[in-house]
Design a protein around this motif. Structure first.
Motif, mmCIF file in Angstrom:
data_model
loop_
_atom_site.group_PDB
_atom_site.id
_atom_site.type_symbol
_atom_site.label_atom_id
_atom_site.label_comp_id
_atom_site.label_asym_id
_atom_site.label_seq_id
_atom_site.Cartn_x
_atom_site.Cartn_y
_atom_site.Cartn_z
ATOM 1 N N LEU A 243 130.128 28.450 -33.428
ATOM 2 C CA LEU A 243 129.826 27.178 -32.759
ATOM 3 C C LEU A 243 128.355 27.123 -32.341
ATOM 4 N N GLN A 244 127.852 28.234 -31.802
ATOM 5 C CA GLN A 244 126.432 28.284 -31.442
ATOM 6 C C GLN A 244 125.571 27.965 -32.660
ATOM 7 N N PHE A 245 125.887 28.584 -33.789
ATOM 8 C CA PHE A 245 125.069 28.398 -34.976
ATOM 9 C C PHE A 245 125.228 27.015 -35.591
ATOM 10 N N SER A 246 126.351 26.350 -35.332
ATOM 11 C CA SER A 246 126.472 24.984 -35.834
ATOM 12 C C SER A 246 125.387 24.099 -35.241
ATOM 13 N N VAL A 247 125.001 24.376 -33.992
ATOM 14 C CA VAL A 247 123.914 23.640 -33.350
ATOM 15 C C VAL A 247 122.559 24.186 -33.785
ATOM 16 N N VAL A 248 122.409 25.511 -33.729
ATOM 17 C CA VAL A 248 121.111 26.127 -34.021
ATOM 18 C C VAL A 248 120.674 25.850 -35.452
ATOM 19 N N VAL A 249 121.582 26.024 -36.400
ATOM 20 C CA VAL A 249 121.233 25.802 -37.799
ATOM 21 C C VAL A 249 120.871 24.338 -38.040
ATOM 22 N N ALA A 250 121.609 23.441 -37.399
ATOM 23 C CA ALA A 250 121.354 22.011 -37.596
ATOM 24 C C ALA A 250 119.956 21.624 -37.121
ATOM 25 N N VAL A 251 119.588 22.043 -35.929
ATOM 26 C CA VAL A 251 118.300 21.597 -35.391
ATOM 27 C C VAL A 251 117.135 22.333 -36.039
ATOM 28 N N ILE A 252 117.322 23.616 -36.377
ATOM 29 C CA ILE A 252 116.265 24.330 -37.094
ATOM 30 C C ILE A 252 116.092 23.726 -38.491
ATOM 31 N N GLY A 253 117.206 23.371 -39.118
ATOM 32 C CA GLY A 253 117.127 22.749 -40.428
ATOM 33 C C GLY A 253 116.367 21.440 -40.394
ATOM 34 N N ALA A 254 116.645 20.620 -39.382
ATOM 35 C CA ALA A 254 115.923 19.353 -39.254
ATOM 36 C C ALA A 254 114.447 19.595 -38.993
ATOM 37 N N SER A 369 128.980 27.216 -39.294
ATOM 38 C CA SER A 369 127.553 27.321 -39.018
ATOM 39 C C SER A 369 126.751 26.198 -39.672
ATOM 40 N N LEU A 370 127.198 25.744 -40.833
ATOM 41 C CA LEU A 370 126.448 24.716 -41.571
ATOM 42 C C LEU A 370 127.013 23.317 -41.391
ATOM 43 N N SER A 371 128.100 23.193 -40.630
ATOM 44 C CA SER A 371 128.836 21.926 -40.592
ATOM 45 C C SER A 371 128.002 20.748 -40.127
ATOM 46 N N MET A 372 127.067 20.974 -39.203
ATOM 47 C CA MET A 372 126.276 19.868 -38.664
ATOM 48 C C MET A 372 124.930 19.696 -39.356
ATOM 49 N N LEU A 373 124.614 20.586 -40.304
ATOM 50 C CA LEU A 373 123.307 20.527 -40.959
ATOM 51 C C LEU A 373 123.101 19.262 -41.798
ATOM 52 N N PRO A 374 124.091 18.824 -42.597
ATOM 53 C CA PRO A 374 123.861 17.583 -43.356
ATOM 54 C C PRO A 374 123.572 16.391 -42.456
ATOM 55 N N LEU A 375 124.323 16.280 -41.355
ATOM 56 C CA LEU A 375 124.095 15.166 -40.427
ATOM 57 C C LEU A 375 122.718 15.272 -39.796
#
Length: 455
Positions: A243-254, A369-375
């Motif tokens: 869950l932590q990485f779902s946020v971290v990966v998303a914002v770092i990716g953006a 971990s990657l679930s929020m990255l596309p959004l």
């Protein structure tokens, strides 16, 4: 799961490797997996830069860069769970080679499109989506293969050296890719990436799985997915960090896939300085991996989580924005921290997750971990329009810090300890070995969670 030890993996009775033999963590399969990972990282780190600049050169906006990035990550998220179930049912090296072939073809088509014509947004989105689909099947199979190849008390060192090799390739790939984009254009970098996938797939085809017993048929794909979910949700340390990485990966990716190239073009001098900054991140990951070859912290996940706080630095550096040397320093420190996290995470997964569940649990790990990255990448452009790029980048940095602090509230994260390795087998006795009992194979973790919790 017990079987006779593989000659290339079992240690000598004294615990020391006989003269002229590779150590147990550097057997044939480990060497092939490492070599293939080095080749693909050389190509893919340059291709990430090339893709963003291909969109920009075609007249794309920040929103278009985000849409192309989202097109890659959306099928990656959608197909990860299926990929994990497939990799625990069929030989993992077959899945890896097929995925490499798909990646090779999609990147070759993308390169041809950029080199010979005027690429349209929908075409770039389609081809990156195919590449993401290949990655969705590759990652869980690769995760399971490396972990099944490594055994014994040197597991942490093996993971650290594997990731050190990957990181070194990432440094070279990012620096070379940035320079090639600047002087030759993004199309040639994408062509190199396609060739790298072809070469890596050829190496993985030579993996030795003759000593591995075939896996017994399961209850079907849905049953396999349910078993993986039960294993995943039963471990608070696992799902809380995911869950932590779902946020971290998303914002770092953006921050790094969308805002980073735009800041580079407008304020840092273009693709080459951005490639140098990404290369410093790779240098940091090498430093983190070197450190983890010597340091074996007792509280695996506590140390791993504390090492994630510096991941907020690159977004903050882009928000200022720092000069190139300052951004390079931020990337360097971030790379050290995320690599220390990755090695401790791999060690924890290796000691806590049953071998026959590696790929399915890894798939849930990657999926969450990657679930929020596309959004995140898709809305990065609209968010920039609404609040400004600087505010968006500061928000990214703040979310990394808040998500990382929150996971420290989970007792299992604070208290997970390294298990003592079992005593070495006596001469002539059968020794259980993950490499021998695996139905096929594995790769980096949260990796390229530096790979994010695996990117």
């Amino acid at each position: 799961m017990s079987s006779l030890p593989s000659p290339s993996l079992s240690p000598s009775p004294s615990g020391r490797e006989p003269s002229g033999r590779r150590p147990e963590w550097a057997g044939r399969n480990y060497t092939l997996l490492t070599g293939a990972a080095v080749i693909t990282n050389l190509g893919s780190h340059g291709a990430l830069i090339a893709t963003a600049f291909a969109v920009v050169q075609a007249g794309g906006s920040a929103g278009d860069v985000g849409l192309v990035a989202a097109a890659r990550t959306l099928p990656l998220v959608l197909f990860l769970l299926i990929g994990g179930a497939v990799a625990d049912r069929v030989p993992r090296h077959h899945v890896m080679v097929a995925a490499n072939a798909l990646n090779c073809l999609s990147q070759a088509a993308f390169a041809a499109l950029v080199l010979t014509g005027d690429p349209q947004l929908w075409q770039m989105m389609l081809l990156t989506a195919l590449c993401g689909t290949g990655t969705a099947f590759f990652n869980p199979a690769a995760e399971g293969m490396l972990m099944a190849t490594v055994s014994g008390p040197q597991a942490t060192r093996a993971f650290a050296l594997f990731r050190m090799a990957m990181s070194g390739a990432g440094v070279g790939g990012a620096a070379l890719g940035g320079a090639m984009v600047a002087f030759m254009g993004p199309g040639w970098v994408l062509a190199v990436d396609a060739a790298a996938f072809a070469a890596a797939g050829a190496l993985r085809a030579f993996l030795d799985v003759g000593h591995i017993a075939e896996r017994a048929p399961g209850g079907g794909l849905l049953a396999d997915l349910r078993e993986g979910w039960v294993e995943f949700r039963s471990r608070p340390w696992l799902w809380s960090i995911v869950l932590q990485f779902s946020v971290v990966v998303a914002v770092i990716g953006a921050a790094e896939a969308v805002y980073g190239p735009l800041v580079a073009v407008e304020q840092l001098g273009g693709a080459a300085p951005w490639g140098v900054a990404l290369a410093f991140f790779g240098i940091g990951t090498i430093g983190g991996a070197v450190l983890m070859t010597f340091w074996k912290p007792r509280r695996l996940l506590l140390v791993a989580t504390l090492c994630m706080f510096p991941s907020a630095l690159p977004a903050a550096g882009l928000a200022v924005p720092l000069p190139v040397w300052g951004l390079c320093a931020a990337m360097l420190v971030s790379g050290v921290g995320i690599e220390m996290f990755a090695v401790n995470w791999m060690t924890t997964m290796h000691q806590e997750i049953p071998e026959e569940m590696f790929s399915r649990v890894s798939a849930y790990d990657w999926f969450g971990s990657l679930s929020m990255l596309p959004l995140a990448t898709a809305v990065a452009g609209p968010v920039e329009s609404a609040i400004g790029r600087t505010s968006a980048l500061w928000g990214c940095a703040a979310l990394v810090i808040l998500a990382t602090a929150a996971v420290l509230l989970v007792p299992d994260v604070r208290n997970m300890t390294r298990k003592q390795p079992a005593a070495p087998a006596t001469p002539g006795s059968a020794k259980p070995s993950p490499a021998d009992s695996s139905p096929a194979d594995s790769s980096p973790a949260h990796s390229d969670r530096s790979s994010p919790a695996g990117v």
